[in-house]
Design a protein around this motif. Structure first.
Motif, PDB file in Angstrom:
ATOM      1  N   VAL A  80       0.917  -1.141  -0.208  1.00 42.42           N
ATOM      2  CA  VAL A  80      -0.065   0.044  -0.027  1.00 42.42           C
ATOM      3  C   VAL A  80       0.760   1.259  -0.011  1.00 42.42           C
ATOM      4  CG1 VAL A  80      -2.220  -0.952   0.813  1.00 42.42           C
ATOM      5  CG2 VAL A  80      -0.307  -0.488   2.599  1.00 42.42           C
ATOM      6  N   ARG A  81       2.136   1.171  -0.423  1.00 42.63           N
ATOM      7  CA  ARG A  81       3.026   2.175  -0.384  1.00 42.63           C
ATOM      8  C   ARG A  81       3.098   3.001   0.841  1.00 42.63           C
ATOM      9  NH1 ARG A  81       5.332   3.684  -4.969  1.00 42.63           N
ATOM     10  NH2 ARG A  81       6.091   5.432  -3.971  1.00 42.63           N
ATOM     11  N   CYS A  82       3.161   2.235   1.941  1.00 45.07           N
ATOM     12  CA  CYS A  82       3.406   2.716   3.179  1.00 45.07           C
ATOM     13  C   CYS A  82       4.758   2.113   3.747  1.00 45.07           C
ATOM     14  CB  CYS A  82       2.039   2.295   4.303  1.00 45.07           C
ATOM     15  SG  CYS A  82       2.377   2.869   5.967  1.00 45.07           S
ATOM     16  N   PRO A  83       5.403   3.363   4.467  1.00 45.40           N
ATOM     17  CA  PRO A  83       6.803   2.872   4.895  1.00 45.40           C
ATOM     18  C   PRO A  83       6.852   2.310   6.410  1.00 45.40           C
ATOM     19  CG  PRO A  83       6.537   5.394   4.931  1.00 45.40           C
ATOM     20  CD  PRO A  83       5.142   4.701   4.359  1.00 45.40           C
ATOM     21  N   ASP A  84       5.663   2.036   6.891  1.00 46.34           N
ATOM     22  CA  ASP A  84       5.580   1.598   8.331  1.00 46.34           C
ATOM     23  C   ASP A  84       4.696   0.218   8.018  1.00 46.34           C
ATOM     24  OD1 ASP A  84       4.688   0.844  10.573  1.00 46.34           O
ATOM     25  OD2 ASP A  84       3.724   2.860  11.165  1.00 46.34           O
ATOM     26  N   PRO A  85       5.674  -0.709   8.577  1.00 42.24           N
ATOM     27  CA  PRO A  85       5.086  -2.089   7.958  1.00 42.24           C
ATOM     28  C   PRO A  85       3.793  -2.245   8.924  1.00 42.24           C
ATOM     29  CG  PRO A  85       7.548  -2.355   8.287  1.00 42.24           C
ATOM     30  CD  PRO A  85       7.147  -0.918   8.936  1.00 42.24           C
ATOM     31  N   SER A  86       3.977  -2.095  10.171  1.00 40.87           N
ATOM     32  CA  SER A  86       2.772  -2.473  10.941  1.00 40.87           C
ATOM     33  C   SER A  86       1.528  -1.636  10.487  1.00 40.87           C
ATOM     34  CB  SER A  86       2.944  -2.176  12.484  1.00 40.87           C
ATOM     35  OG  SER A  86       2.342  -1.330  13.254  1.00 40.87           O
ATOM     36  N   ALA A  87       1.603  -0.474  10.448  1.00 47.24           N
ATOM     37  CA  ALA A  87       0.281   0.212   9.807  1.00 47.24           C
ATOM     38  C   ALA A  87      -0.009  -0.148   8.386  1.00 47.24           C
ATOM     39  CB  ALA A  87       0.833   1.677   9.612  1.00 47.24           C
ATOM     40  N   SER A  88       1.132  -0.843   7.589  1.00 42.77           N
ATOM     41  CA  SER A  88       0.774  -1.352   6.346  1.00 42.77           C
ATOM     42  C   SER A  88      -0.368  -2.435   6.383  1.00 42.77           C
ATOM     43  CB  SER A  88       2.051  -1.667   5.570  1.00 42.77           C
ATOM     44  OG  SER A  88       1.587  -2.394   4.392  1.00 42.77           O
ATOM     45  N   ALA A  89       0.168  -3.321   7.506  1.00 45.07           N
ATOM     46  CA  ALA A  89      -0.658  -4.576   7.825  1.00 45.07           C
ATOM     47  C   ALA A  89      -2.148  -4.240   7.813  1.00 45.07           C
ATOM     48  CB  ALA A  89       0.086  -5.606   8.683  1.00 45.07           C
ATOM     49  N   ARG A  90      -2.261  -3.120   8.795  1.00 42.02           N
ATOM     50  CA  ARG A  90      -3.612  -2.920   9.441  1.00 42.02           C
ATOM     51  C   ARG A  90      -4.464  -2.280   8.345  1.00 42.02           C
ATOM     52  NH1 ARG A  90      -2.370   0.690  13.552  1.00 42.02           N
ATOM     53  NH2 ARG A  90      -0.229   0.685  13.235  1.00 42.02           N
ATOM     54  N   MET A  91      -3.808  -1.310   7.491  1.00 45.78           N
ATOM     55  CA  MET A  91      -4.325  -0.720   6.391  1.00 45.78           C
ATOM     56  C   MET A  91      -4.931  -1.900   5.409  1.00 45.78           C
ATOM     57  SD  MET A  91      -1.501   2.075   5.335  1.00 45.78           S
ATOM     58  CE  MET A  91      -1.114   3.516   6.437  1.00 45.78           C
ATOM     59  N   ARG A  92      -4.155  -3.049   5.317  1.00 45.57           N
ATOM     60  CA  ARG A  92      -4.573  -3.849   4.151  1.00 45.57           C
ATOM     61  C   ARG A  92      -5.954  -4.688   4.769  1.00 45.57           C
ATOM     62  NH1 ARG A  92       0.564  -7.052   3.518  1.00 45.57           N
ATOM     63  NH2 ARG A  92       1.333  -5.583   4.907  1.00 45.57           N
ATOM     64  N   GLU A  93      -5.786  -4.758   6.076  1.00 48.18           N
ATOM     65  CA  GLU A  93      -7.023  -5.513   6.922  1.00 48.18           C
ATOM     66  C   GLU A  93      -8.457  -4.547   6.674  1.00 48.18           C
ATOM     67  OE1 GLU A  93      -4.226  -7.535  10.245  1.00 48.18           O
ATOM     68  OE2 GLU A  93      -6.072  -5.897  10.853  1.00 48.18           O
ATOM     69  N   ALA A  94      -8.099  -3.142   6.686  1.00 46.92           N
ATOM     70  CA  ALA A  94      -9.145  -2.243   6.468  1.00 46.92           C
ATOM     71  C   ALA A  94      -9.758  -2.503   5.150  1.00 46.92           C
ATOM     72  CB  ALA A  94      -8.704  -0.862   6.816  1.00 46.92           C
ATOM     73  N   ILE A  95      -8.824  -2.446   4.347  1.00 47.20           N
ATOM     74  CA  ILE A  95      -9.318  -2.710   2.755  1.00 47.20           C
ATOM     75  C   ILE A  95      -9.898  -4.136   2.709  1.00 47.20           C
ATOM     76  CG2 ILE A  95      -8.115  -2.952   0.344  1.00 47.20           C
ATOM     77  CD1 ILE A  95      -6.121  -1.170   1.188  1.00 47.20           C
ATOM     78  N   ASP A  96      -9.403  -5.173   3.285  1.00 42.49           N
ATOM     79  CA  ASP A  96     -10.052  -6.507   3.136  1.00 42.49           C
ATOM     80  C   ASP A  96     -11.658  -6.279   3.537  1.00 42.49           C
ATOM     81  OD1 ASP A  96      -7.847  -7.507   1.823  1.00 42.49           O
ATOM     82  OD2 ASP A  96      -7.216  -8.505   3.859  1.00 42.49           O
ATOM     83  N   ARG A  97     -11.592  -5.691   4.810  1.00 46.97           N
ATOM     84  CA  ARG A  97     -12.943  -5.542   5.580  1.00 46.97           C
ATOM     85  C   ARG A  97     -13.893  -4.822   4.616  1.00 46.97           C
ATOM     86  NH1 ARG A  97     -10.524  -4.406   9.965  1.00 46.97           N
ATOM     87  NH2 ARG A  97     -10.635  -2.117   9.884  1.00 46.97           N
ATOM     88  N   ALA A  98     -13.466  -3.721   3.934  1.00 42.64           N
ATOM     89  CA  ALA A  98     -14.163  -2.819   3.025  1.00 42.64           C
ATOM     90  C   ALA A  98     -14.793  -3.740   1.818  1.00 42.64           C
ATOM     91  CB  ALA A  98     -13.525  -1.529   2.842  1.00 42.64           C
ATOM     92  N   ARG A  99     -13.684  -4.358   1.496  1.00 47.35           N
ATOM     93  CA  ARG A  99     -14.002  -5.151   0.191  1.00 47.35           C
ATOM     94  C   ARG A  99     -15.245  -6.149   0.609  1.00 47.35           C
ATOM     95  NH1 ARG A  99     -10.696  -6.047  -3.924  1.00 47.35           N
ATOM     96  NH2 ARG A  99      -9.011  -5.828  -2.735  1.00 47.35           N
ATOM     97  N   ALA A 100     -14.847  -6.991   1.906  1.00 45.11           N
ATOM     98  CA  ALA A 100     -15.896  -7.969   2.190  1.00 45.11           C
ATOM     99  C   ALA A 100     -17.492  -7.249   2.289  1.00 45.11           C
ATOM    100  CB  ALA A 100     -15.534  -8.471   3.365  1.00 45.11           C
ATOM    101  N   GLU A 101     -17.549  -6.054   2.729  1.00 45.05           N
ATOM    102  CA  GLU A 101     -18.514  -5.400   3.025  1.00 45.05           C
ATOM    103  C   GLU A 101     -19.281  -4.521   1.863  1.00 45.05           C
ATOM    104  OE1 GLU A 101     -17.596  -3.047   6.563  1.00 45.05           O
ATOM    105  OE2 GLU A 101     -17.563  -4.824   7.767  1.00 45.05           O
ATOM    106  N   GLY A 102     -18.706  -4.565   0.693  1.00 47.54           N
ATOM    107  CA  GLY A 102     -19.222  -3.784  -0.350  1.00 47.54           C
ATOM    108  C   GLY A 102     -18.910  -2.391  -0.270  1.00 47.54           C
ATOM    109  N   ASP A 103     -17.763  -2.088   0.403  1.00 50.79           N
ATOM    110  CA  ASP A 103     -17.478  -0.642   0.567  1.00 50.79           C
ATOM    111  C   ASP A 103     -16.167  -0.170   0.107  1.00 50.79           C
ATOM    112  OD1 ASP A 103     -18.115   1.829   1.824  1.00 50.79           O
ATOM    113  OD2 ASP A 103     -18.807   1.083   3.664  1.00 50.79           O
ATOM    114  N   THR A 104     -15.891   1.042   0.331  1.00 53.60           N
ATOM    115  CA  THR A 104     -14.401   1.264  -0.130  1.00 53.60           C
ATOM    116  C   THR A 104     -13.754   2.327   1.090  1.00 53.60           C
ATOM    117  OG1 THR A 104     -15.278   3.610  -0.899  1.00 53.60           O
ATOM    118  CG2 THR A 104     -15.255   1.901  -2.585  1.00 53.60           C
ATOM    119  N   VAL A 105     -12.582   2.584   0.939  1.00 58.74           N
ATOM    120  CA  VAL A 105     -11.917   3.251   1.892  1.00 58.74           C
ATOM    121  C   VAL A 105     -11.029   4.378   1.292  1.00 58.74           C
ATOM    122  CG1 VAL A 105     -11.867   1.682   3.947  1.00 58.74           C
ATOM    123  CG2 VAL A 105     -10.005   1.659   1.866  1.00 58.74           C
TER     124      VAL A 105
END
Ligand code: EPS
Length: 402
Positions: A193-218
């Motif tokens: 996700v072009r994020c230099p903070d690996p721990s934040a990057s993992a949580r960002m991807r989780e947020a994207i997965d959640r949005a995708r599952a719910e038919g939403d966007t971020v």
């Protein structure tokens, strides 16, 4: 005058860019355009179109002789592979989707079928901008200017940037040296996700997965910076020559970007004036600045410090959940259709942001040192800076004089 025109529809045969005003003699590394096109296509959260269908390549059809510009307009074509998948007569789309250009486009152009409106309003157009931005980056290279970007937030997840900083993000970025900015950008280059903070990057991807599952966007925010920027670009003498304004326009013209900040503007707005300055010091025989709260611009002019820009992108408006709307022909209630899109395009927007900043800086360099040929422009640059390395030194020192 440097000009960029783009043309083409998202699902038409191709996207086209014409760049006019580049001087003769700019060296263009052949791979540089396609490299940036590939960077724009990546990013966790992108949809099938950009990850599976398109393979963006720029076909240069004018303005280059070998690897040098000729002074003639540079024409670039990027094929839309998805064109081959389009039905001959797609059904019209009549219930406009909120947040898109659908309704406003109908009110403006009187077009009922918003499929036609979205074809040109689509962010696919940014492929052409990135190709043009790659040319602008090549033009800027001999001046010592380098650009980079990284994502600082997706959905509610913010990255921690600025070594161990606990303070406000913008202020932390404002305290980073040029090499640290580039280190962040390099780290982002290898992150999904072009994020230099690996721990934040993992949580960002989780947020994207959640949005995708719910038919939403971020949505989210990204930082674009330029280092080695020649001082003296832009001007305070007239409102439309202030570079802050030109930067803001260029960044806000990116699809779904609704906010732009130069330096830590929002943080600084909550601080007293005594804390919001970049003190001017004498260090090692030269003027030096202790921070970069101004984001590289004072009085609408580059001051030789890194140019720091952050932008806010709204969540994309194509959500899969039911979206009430109306049939524009009758006014009867009709749900807006879901039209395939990305769940998150913040990483891609960061790459587009680099292209736009490169463009604005290239325009400003040409305004200042303008000419028809690169050797003459570099000679003019040398008369005020004695060459790129001295320019950088003087930039850091804020010592360039008339
Ligand atoms: C976009 C919708 C999607 C994105 C597109 C921008 O396209 P489609 O409707 O064909 O799935 O993939 O972005 C790109 C194709 C790209 O290259 O960036 C939109 O509505 O703006």
């Amino acid at each position: 005058v440097l000009r960029l025109l783009t043309a083409g529809e998202s699902h038409g045969p191709e996207i086209v860019a014409i760049v006019e005003g580049l001087p003769a003699g700019v060296q263009i590394e052949p791979e540089s355009i396609d490299r940036d096109l590939a960077r724009r296509q990546g990013g966790y959260g992108r949809g099938a179109r950009s990850t599976k269908i398109e393979r963006d390549r720029a076909h240069v059809v004018g303005g280059l002789s070998g690897d040098r510009t000729t002074g003639a307009p540079v024409a670039l074509r990027i094929e839309n592979r998805d064109f081959a998948n389009q039905p001959a007569t797609p059904p019209p789309l009549l219930a406009p989707r909120p947040g898109h250009a659908d309704l406003a486009g109908r009110l403006k152009y009187g077009i009922e079928d918003f499929r036609i409106i979205r074809e040109r309003a689509s962010a696919r157009e940014t492929a052409a901008r990135v190709a043009a931005g790659a040319l602008a980056k090549e033009f800027l290279r001999p001046f010592g200017t380098r650009l980079g970007s990284f994502v600082v937030q997706i959905d509610g997840v913010a990255a921690s940037v600025g070594s161990g900083s606990t303070g406000a993000e913008g202020v932390a970025i404002g305290r980073l040296a040029a090499r640290e900015l580039h280190r962040l950008s390099k780290a982002a280059e290898h992150d999904p996700v072009r994020c230099p903070d690996p721990s934040a990057s993992a949580r960002m991807r989780e947020a994207i997965d959640r949005a995708r599952a719910e038919g939403d966007t971020v949505g989210g925010r990204f930082c674009v910076f330029a280092t080695g920027v020649p001082p003296g670009l832009g001007s305070y003498v007239q409102w439309d020559r202030r570079l802050d304004g030109r930067v803001a326009q260029a960044i806000c013209s990116i699809h779904a970007v609704k906010g732009v900040e130069i330096g830590p503007a929002l943080d600084v707005a909550t601080m007293p004036g005594t804390k919001a300055q970049d003190p001017i010091e004498w260090r090692d025989g030269a003027i030096a600045r202790r921070a970069n709260m101004a984001g590289g611009l004072e009085g609408g002019i580059t001051n030789g410090q890194p140019l720091l820009v952050r932008a806010a992108m709204k969540p994309l408006s194509s959500v899969r959940t039911r979206t009430p709307s109306v049939d524009v022909r009758t006014g009867e209630p009709l749900d807006a259709p879901y039209v395939r899109s990305d769940v998150c395009a913040v990483p891609a927007a960061a790459v587009v942001g680099e292209a736009m900043i490169a463009w604005v800086l290239a325009e400003a360099v040409l305004d200042r040192f303008g000419g028809d040929r690169m050797d003459a422009i570099l000679a003019a640059f040398a008369t005020v800076s004695n060459g790129p390395s001295t320019a950088r030194r003087e930039a850091a020192a804020g010592r360039e004089g008339p």
